[in-house]
Enzyme design. Structure first.
Site, PDB file in Angstrom:
ATOM      1  N   HIS A   1    -111.720  41.221 -62.520  1.00 55.89           N
ATOM      2  CA  HIS A   1    -111.939  39.547 -62.948  1.00 55.89           C
ATOM      3  C   HIS A   1    -110.637  38.900 -63.229  1.00 55.89           C
ATOM      4  CE1 HIS A   1    -114.852  36.664 -64.116  1.00 55.89           C
ATOM      5  NE2 HIS A   1    -113.911  36.352 -64.869  1.00 55.89           N
ATOM      6  N   GLU A   2    -110.043  39.442 -63.945  1.00 53.03           N
ATOM      7  CA  GLU A   2    -109.069  38.560 -64.816  1.00 53.03           C
ATOM      8  C   GLU A   2    -107.857  38.466 -63.792  1.00 53.03           C
ATOM      9  OE1 GLU A   2    -109.386  36.755 -67.333  1.00 53.03           O
ATOM     10  OE2 GLU A   2    -111.334  37.823 -67.784  1.00 53.03           O
TER      11      GLU A   2
ATOM     12  N   HIS B   1    -105.462  33.404 -58.274  1.00 50.46           N
ATOM     13  CA  HIS B   1    -105.558  32.114 -58.224  1.00 50.46           C
ATOM     14  C   HIS B   1    -104.357  31.209 -58.390  1.00 50.46           C
ATOM     15  CE1 HIS B   1    -109.018  28.649 -58.254  1.00 50.46           C
ATOM     16  NE2 HIS B   1    -108.332  28.600 -57.229  1.00 50.46           N
TER      17      HIS B   1
END
Length: 675
Positions: A464-465, A471
């Site tokens: 997730h991180e 991004h």
């Protein structure tokens, strides 16, 4: 030279000291204030190069320096650094408010927006200017002078209160310790967690085991300890952190009340009916009612599954575990027992197949395969010996990004997991600045000479991180204000992170990132099959719990004027299946909304999960490691950052608007609870 004033390369953490902070801010704030005065008074027609770019450059230097201070305060907290951080936080807040309220700058942005030069700018730069005008309005630039002063005071006070809230949670977490000497009381807790607890006790000069509220210590007790009073002791300490039921000096009750009152006052000054309306202006969602409707629709779909999950757990606890009345401190333990009984594996068993080195390299291979990149170790000044540093190169060998990886929990580090940016991609006079990210988790450190091992939930958190990091790091945008995660709508920013979580369930991915920590054996097919069968174990309960938090947050900032505790009761009556005891003080440590930027935005996790599940379904259609689909995801989602509205980016990738179908399917909620 003051390391905070050195912008020639990576942060100089090895040289950083708290006494550098105030002098650096003295210089940068003076420089920026002088520049603002000059730009605001410039009689020439505003242009991008003559007006926007110099201001962007100056603010980048200031917030890059302050970002290092905030990062160190979060990962290497100390009394000296905390004092300096809090002493200077008001200066940064005051600068930000003064910038947002500067009538001269606002007028020049409006003049540029109305000029012929605006039409000649790229769509990306046009979006930057439109965002700036929006932010001026939200920052109080259009207020009357007396209201500006009050709005400025509110902004500064809110910044201080958020820091106080976070400090109270960290201090309350660190203040608790429970020592156990009776071996019968630690029965069931895994050996690695017990060894860490024994070493912690020995460090205090005591026998037995020391348990704390840091997640690597707390969670194994709640999941595995057979001794019910031990679970109750830690649960009670956890849910009463920073409340009136603990140390009065760390009580967040008054902090919460003042934060909410000030947010309501700020919203009213800006002409909005609630703080939630203000919060949604730069987001995808159009109104609080739209968000509340989305959450309640999802709750209606999920609650039958949650009720089924909880009824099964209650029956299992009563009939098999001999607990007629299931308490909150029994739920994680009973759930783990039920999972083992139903699927014949435990989190602890799975954990042995996820040693850190294998997990990290396997995660890197996913990214390398999807996007044609290579990730390798790099060198940089670090803030702690456990931290590592990496670089990402494209197919031509060009460095496109770098990141720090700080995986382990420690007392000086705030809880949870998060990504933050150290430097953003931007065009400069000497070329393109390489983006740099911080990736922070709170996993158990290695014990007994073995590598650290991660639960599957830990692995999902890491993915997730890293999705957030990608991004930021893989942006192709050269204008700072919309590069990477900058300018991305808050309720879309979780799309890339939640998207990455899906790969943690794919057999082809797990084959490359698992081996038994002792034997080196691969993850057995039978165990993987049981993991997949259990993937949606209690997904209904988990979904309504997230909806409970999101509804509480949105209503607290929109249509609620009574106490937060009364609202929690009302929300739980509407959507929850598990009702915590009366002493539960969840709001007092709800840092996401009181200290972390998610105020009237916690719904973003579920909102973006719709987007991420739908996006991943494109990979399911083509093959989850399909490079062509990966390049398209990079080009249309990761690469564009905030340069265009998130819904346009999603449609460009998916070819249509998002639907909720994939989310329900991935969560196992595609039929009625009784089907």
């Amino acid at each position: 030279m003051n390391p905070l004033l050195d912008f020639t390369g990576l942060p100089r953490f090895a040289d950083f000291a708290p006494e550098h902070v105030a002098p650096a801010l003295d210089v940068l704030l003076a420089q920026n204030t002088a520049l603002i005065d000059r730009l605001a008074a410039d009689p020439a027609a505003p242009t991008w190069d003559g007006f926007v770019q110099p201001l962007e450059d100056a603010n980048e230097r200031l917030f890059r320096a302050w970002g290092q201070v905030g990062h160190m305060n979060a990962v290497m907290n100390s009394p000296a650094l905390r004092e300096v951080y809090n002493a200077n936080l008001g200066r940064i807040a005051a600068y930000g408010t003064a910038l947002a309220q500067n009538e001269g700058l606002f007028a020049r942005y409006k003049a540029l927006r109305a000029s012929a030069a605006f039409a000649a700018l790229s769509p990306t730069r046009q979006r930057v200017i439109d965002n700036r005008l929006r932010d001026f309005r939200l920052g109080g630039a259009e207020l009357a002078p007396e209201h500006k002063a009050r709005f400025k005071a509110i902004s500064e006070r809110l910044a201080a209160l958020s820091s106080t809230f976070s400090d109270h949670v960290l201090d309350a977490t660190n203040a608790f310790a429970h020592h156990v000497t009776d071996a019968d009381h630690v029965r069931g807790i895994p050996d690695d967690a017990l060894q860490a607890a024994r070493e912690a006790a020995q460090a205090d000069g005591r026998d037995g085991w020391k348990f704390t509220l840091h997640m690597p210590s707390y969670l194994p007790v709640m999941q595995y300890a057979e001794h019910r009073p031990l679970r109750e002791t830690l649960y009670r300490a956890w849910v009463t952190r920073a409340s009136e039921l603990g140390d009065a000096a760390l009580d967040n009750t008054a902090v919460i009340d003042e934060i909410l009152a000030l947010r309501r006052e700020a919203a009213a000054l800006l002409g909005y009916a609630s703080y939630a309306e203000v919060s949604l202006v730069p987001k995808m969602a159009q109104s609080p009612d739209e968000v509340l409707g989305f959450l309640r629709d999802l709750a209606q779909r999920a609650k039958p599954f949650a009720q089924r999950d909880f009824a099964e757990l209650q029956a299992f606890a009563r009939d098999t575990l001999g607990i007629p009345a299931l308490e909150a401190w029994d739920v994680p333990w009973a759930s783990e027992k039920l999972r083992v009984a139903r699927y014949a594996f435990s989190d602890h068993e799975v954990k042995q197949y996820f040693p850190e080195d294998r997990v990290v390299s396997g995660m890197f291979r996913v990214v390398e395969t999807l996007y044609g990149l290579s990730i390798r170790p790099d060198t940089a000044p670090l803030w702690h010996p456990d931290v590592r540093f990496f670089r990402i190169d494209d197919a031509s060998g060009r460095c496109v990004g770098q990141f720090y990886l700080d995986l382990y929990a420690r007392p000086s580090k705030r809880g949870g997991a998060w990504m933050d940016d150290a430097m953003a991609r931007r065009a400069t006079a000497t070329g393109v600045q390489t983006p740099v990210a911080y990736l922070n988790c709170n996993f158990p450190a290695p014990v007994g000479g073995k590598p650290a091992t991660f639960t599957h939930d830990d692995v999902t958190t890491l993915f997730h991180e890293f999705g957030h990091g990608l991004h930021h790091l893989l942006t192709q945008v050269d204008d700072l204000a919309v590069s990477g995660i900058n300018g991305v709508e808050w309720d879309a920013v979780e799309l890339p992170s939640q998207f990455m979580e899906n790969f943690c369930w794919e057999r082809s991915v797990l084959a490359d990132m698992t081996r038994h920590v002792d034997t080196g054996a691969p993850l057995p097919d039978a165990l993987y099959a049981r993991m997949v069968a259990a993937k949606n174990f209690q997904s209904g309960m988990q979904t309504v719990r997230q909806i409970e938090f999101a509804l509480f947050d949105m209503r607290l900032h929109h249509d609620w004027t009574q106490s937060p505790g009364a609202l929690l009761d009302a929300v739980r009556a509407e959507v929850a299946v598990l009702h915590p005891p009366a002493f539960n003080r969840m709001a007092h440590s709800f840092s996401h909304i009181f200290a972390g930027g998610y105020a009237a935005g916690y719904y973003s996790y579920k909102w973006a999960e719709v987007l991420s599940a739908d996006a991943f379904s494109a990979f399911e259609e083509r093959g989850v490691l399909d490079a062509e689909t990966g390049r398209r995801f990079w080009r249309e989602i990761l690469g564009v950052g905030g340069a265009r509205p998130a819904i346009e980016s999603f449609k460009a990738f998916r070819g249509r608007a998002p639907t909720i179908d994939a989310l329900l399917r991935h969560g196992g909620m595609v039929t009625t609870a009784h089907a």
